[in-house]
Write a protein that holds these residues in place. Structure first.
Motif, PDB file in Angstrom:
ATOM      1  N   VAL A 112       0.928  -1.126   0.005  1.00  0.00           N
ATOM      2  CA  VAL A 112      -0.110  -0.039  -0.042  1.00  0.00           C
ATOM      3  C   VAL A 112       0.703   1.298   0.010  1.00  0.00           C
ATOM      4  CG1 VAL A 112      -1.829   1.280   1.392  1.00  0.00           C
ATOM      5  CG2 VAL A 112      -1.449  -1.123   0.787  1.00  0.00           C
ATOM      6  N   THR A 113       0.581   2.471  -0.689  1.00  0.00           N
ATOM      7  CA  THR A 113       1.837   3.751  -0.872  1.00  0.00           C
ATOM      8  C   THR A 113       1.001   4.434   0.030  1.00  0.00           C
ATOM      9  OG1 THR A 113       0.208   3.930  -2.442  1.00  0.00           O
ATOM     10  CG2 THR A 113       2.365   3.076  -3.604  1.00  0.00           C
ATOM     11  N   ASN A 114       1.788   5.625   0.109  1.00  0.00           N
ATOM     12  CA  ASN A 114       1.506   6.414   0.534  1.00  0.00           C
ATOM     13  C   ASN A 114       0.230   7.288   0.360  1.00  0.00           C
ATOM     14  OD1 ASN A 114       3.263   6.834   2.519  1.00  0.00           O
ATOM     15  ND2 ASN A 114       4.388   7.790   0.927  1.00  0.00           N
ATOM     16  N   ALA A 115      -0.211   7.606  -0.813  1.00  0.00           N
ATOM     17  CA  ALA A 115      -1.320   7.902  -2.099  1.00  0.00           C
ATOM     18  C   ALA A 115      -2.594   7.293  -1.576  1.00  0.00           C
ATOM     19  CB  ALA A 115      -1.234   7.794  -3.250  1.00  0.00           C
ATOM     20  N   GLU A 116      -2.419   6.270  -1.516  1.00  0.00           N
ATOM     21  CA  GLU A 116      -3.718   4.657  -1.545  1.00  0.00           C
ATOM     22  C   GLU A 116      -3.570   5.130  -0.027  1.00  0.00           C
ATOM     23  OE1 GLU A 116      -2.751   1.177  -4.844  1.00  0.00           O
ATOM     24  OE2 GLU A 116      -1.588   1.362  -2.297  1.00  0.00           O
ATOM     25  N   TYR A 117      -2.943   5.286   1.096  1.00  0.00           N
ATOM     26  CA  TYR A 117      -2.899   5.267   2.647  1.00  0.00           C
ATOM     27  C   TYR A 117      -4.244   6.716   2.412  1.00  0.00           C
ATOM     28  CZ  TYR A 117      -2.409   4.369   7.196  1.00  0.00           C
ATOM     29  OH  TYR A 117      -3.443   3.979   8.852  1.00  0.00           O
ATOM     30  N   ALA A 118      -3.960   7.927   1.844  1.00  0.00           N
ATOM     31  CA  ALA A 118      -3.877   9.384   1.941  1.00  0.00           C
ATOM     32  C   ALA A 118      -5.295   9.210   2.001  1.00  0.00           C
ATOM     33  CB  ALA A 118      -3.450   9.808   1.567  1.00  0.00           C
ATOM     34  N   ALA A 119      -5.983   7.808   0.918  1.00  0.00           N
ATOM     35  CA  ALA A 119      -7.132   8.505   0.614  1.00  0.00           C
ATOM     36  C   ALA A 119      -8.381   7.771   1.319  1.00  0.00           C
ATOM     37  CB  ALA A 119      -7.216   7.303  -1.130  1.00  0.00           C
ATOM     38  N   PHE A 120      -7.640   6.912   2.423  1.00  0.00           N
ATOM     39  CA  PHE A 120      -8.236   6.165   3.731  1.00  0.00           C
ATOM     40  C   PHE A 120      -7.850   7.696   5.018  1.00  0.00           C
ATOM     41  CE2 PHE A 120      -6.689   4.319   7.426  1.00  0.00           C
ATOM     42  CZ  PHE A 120      -8.508   4.304   8.054  1.00  0.00           C
ATOM     43  N   LYS A 121      -7.932   7.955   5.012  1.00  0.00           N
ATOM     44  CA  LYS A 121      -7.009   9.052   5.914  1.00  0.00           C
ATOM     45  C   LYS A 121      -6.374   9.916   5.713  1.00  0.00           C
ATOM     46  CE  LYS A 121      -4.688   8.614  10.588  1.00  0.00           C
ATOM     47  NZ  LYS A 121      -3.888   7.668  11.330  1.00  0.00           N
ATOM     48  N   TYR A 152       5.775   5.863  -2.830  1.00  0.00           N
ATOM     49  CA  TYR A 152       6.298   5.495  -1.914  1.00  0.00           C
ATOM     50  C   TYR A 152       5.084   4.456  -0.838  1.00  0.00           C
ATOM     51  CZ  TYR A 152      10.634   7.992  -2.713  1.00  0.00           C
ATOM     52  OH  TYR A 152      11.302   8.397  -3.703  1.00  0.00           O
ATOM     53  N   PRO A 153       6.058   3.146  -0.654  1.00  0.00           N
ATOM     54  CA  PRO A 153       5.079   2.504   0.785  1.00  0.00           C
ATOM     55  C   PRO A 153       5.219   3.098   2.131  1.00  0.00           C
ATOM     56  CG  PRO A 153       7.506   1.529   0.987  1.00  0.00           C
ATOM     57  CD  PRO A 153       7.307   2.847  -0.944  1.00  0.00           C
ATOM     58  N   LEU A 188     -11.054   0.017   3.176  1.00  0.00           N
ATOM     59  CA  LEU A 188     -11.419  -0.813   1.353  1.00  0.00           C
ATOM     60  C   LEU A 188     -12.920  -1.786   1.333  1.00  0.00           C
ATOM     61  CD1 LEU A 188      -7.936  -2.485   0.630  1.00  0.00           C
ATOM     62  CD2 LEU A 188      -9.302  -0.284  -0.275  1.00  0.00           C
ATOM     63  N   ALA A 189     -13.175  -2.746   2.462  1.00  0.00           N
ATOM     64  CA  ALA A 189     -14.394  -3.723   2.718  1.00  0.00           C
ATOM     65  C   ALA A 189     -15.516  -3.100   2.645  1.00  0.00           C
ATOM     66  CB  ALA A 189     -13.976  -4.492   3.495  1.00  0.00           C
TER      67      ALA A 189
END
Length: 473
Positions: free
Chosen positions: A319-328, A340-341, A357-358
């Motif tokens: 999971v990347t920074n951008a993907e995690y930022a979409a959540f938080k 970056y991871p 995600l679920a």
């Protein structure tokens, strides 16, 4: 004298006996039928030269035997016959370090079985030379004398020809006293000759051979227990050959390595492969018979072949920074590091991301992988893998910086860059992390290494995660 009964000691799985009546006549001509007052002894030379009869008359001697004792019941070894011309030297090694040459005492038990004692001047490597520069005669039988030896765990046969060398690894064979074995599956056309000064390289992901492919097809068409066992047996032979190659590399390092840590690293690899043989074979079997194809090759989910979970997929990358930022929404990171991871997240925070995600996908569940699922996705780490480990970089890189190296599932960034959380724990409740990081030794990045743990309640600057997706039932 400390004695071992070879009828009990030696395993005889898959033994190929090459003692014909002609062979017995050859060997009976050898020196050895002599009487004497001392204890009988058997001596096998570590260097032998082929004679006109296909063996070295001086290669083995048995002294002080009863005059009635037939030496054809004493002499043993390896029988070879090559169609290739120009073979000038053959080197035989027990990769487990068992003695092939040396001197040992002989006695006979009450049932007539041969008993041998401790070996003096023991040598686990034996050399057999052609009689001249023309090499061994194609189509001729050659006998290399050895001591009785359990070679079930493997032996290396190095064949020298025209200044090059090819290595064959045999497994599941035993040299019983009075018998000769032949390599069970040596195919001359498959020998790969290389520079003899090139390092002995252990195979990592050997392609399926014709026999394994045929047995796999047979099982797929008729999945009986008998066909499954036949496939597993063949896979076991191939697995053990890889282990034998690594053992040979270990023996080479023991002789030549300048530092002990290199030997210890290879010993750890060998031990892991031996200890987890059944687990690894089951994983390989489940991968082979998994019929699934990637439903959408353009998405971020890779088929997790062999997984027991329903229709399991694993993330293409951590999971990347951008993907995690979409959540938080309040998560921040440095400019230019979108890909970056994400690191410095706890197991709870990683699980919360999976739950998010679920919520947006009612047909699937999402979670961290187990230790075994992570290994299934990664597969065995290639020996020449390109990755961000061992301080080749000064920190993290984008997850696709080394995308030319892929795991067994086709995903990327399994090794190096950052460790990855799993939901598996050790006996103390610490979470197992996988894959190594940019500041890890390459050995720590091995897929099978499962003894590195962290506290799940803490975030770490070199620990990230990837996700497993399964169907909801």
């Amino acid at each position: 004298m400390k004695l071992k009964a070879f009828g009990i000691f030696c395993l005889s799985f898959f033994m190929t006996t090459a003692m014909s009546s002609c062979d017995s006549d050859e060997i009976t001509d050898q020196p050895g039928e002599v009487s004497g007052s001392g204890n009988p002894t058997l001596t096998v030379l570590a260097e032998q030269v082929a004679g006109s009869d296909g063996y070295d008359e001086n290669g083995v001697t048995a002294l002080n035997l009863p005059s009635s004792q037939d030496v054809s019941n004493i002499y043993s070894g390896l029988k070879l016959n090559f169609s290739l011309s120009g073979i000038t030297r053959i080197e035989l090694e027990s990769v487990d370090g068992y003695a092939l040459a040396g001197t040992t005492g002989i006695q006979w038990g009450d049932s007539g079985e041969a008993l041998t004692g401790e070996v003096e001047n023991a040598n686990s490597i034996l050399v057999f030379n052609a009689p001249d520069e023309n090499g061994l005669t194609p189509g001729k039988d050659y006998s290399i004398f050895t001591l009785p030896c359990n070679l079930y765990g493997g032996y290396r046969l190095s064949i020298y020809r025209e200044g090059l060398v090819a290595h064959y690894f045999g497994v599941h064979q035993t040299v019983e006293m009075g018998s000769f074995i032949t390599p069970a599956d040596l195919i001359e056309s498959e020998l790969e000759f290389d520079d003899p000064d090139a390092p002995l390289v252990e195979e990592e992901r050997p392609e399926l051979d014709a026999t394994t492919t045929a047995l796999l097809r047979q099982y797929q068409q008729n999945p009986t227990e008998e066909n499954k066992q036949a496939l597993l047996d063949q896979m076991g032979v191939r697995y053990d050959k890889v282990v034998a190659r690594k053992k040979a590399k270990l023996r080479e390092l023991e002789r030549e390595a300048l530092t002990l840590d290199v030997v210890e690293e290879m010993q750890e690899i060998v031990d892991e492969m031996v200890d987890n043989r059944d687990i690894r074979l089951e994983q390989q079997f489940l991968r082979l018979i998994d019929p699934r194809n990637d439903e959408n090759p353009n998405d971020a989910w890779m088929v997790l072949r062999g997984a027991s979970a329903p229709n399991a997929y694993i993330g293409y990358a951590p999971v990347t920074n951008a993907e995690y930022a979409a959540f938080k929404s309040d998560f921040t990171y440095e400019d230019g590091q979108d890909n970056y991871p994400v690191v410095n997240v706890t197991v709870e925070e990683a699980t919360a991301y999976c739950d998010w995600l679920a919520q947006n996908d009612p047909t699937h569940s999402y979670r961290l992988p187990t230790d075994e699922e992570w290994i299934l996705g990664a597969g065995h780490m290639p020996k020449d893998v390109l990755m961000n480990a061992g301080h080749v970089e000064t920190g993290l890189t984008a997850v696709d910086a080394y995308s030319q190296t892929t795991g067994a599932c086709g995903g990327i960034d399994f090794w190096g860059n950052c460790w990855e959380w799993t939901i598996s724990t050790d006996a103390e409740g610490q979470y197992i992390i996988k894959g190594g990081s940019w500041d890890s030794e390459r050995d720590d990045c091995r897929s099978e290494k499962s003894d590195v743990v962290r506290s799940g309640g803490q975030g770490y600057a070199n620990v990230g995660f990837r996700v497993v997706r399964t169907d909801l039932i």
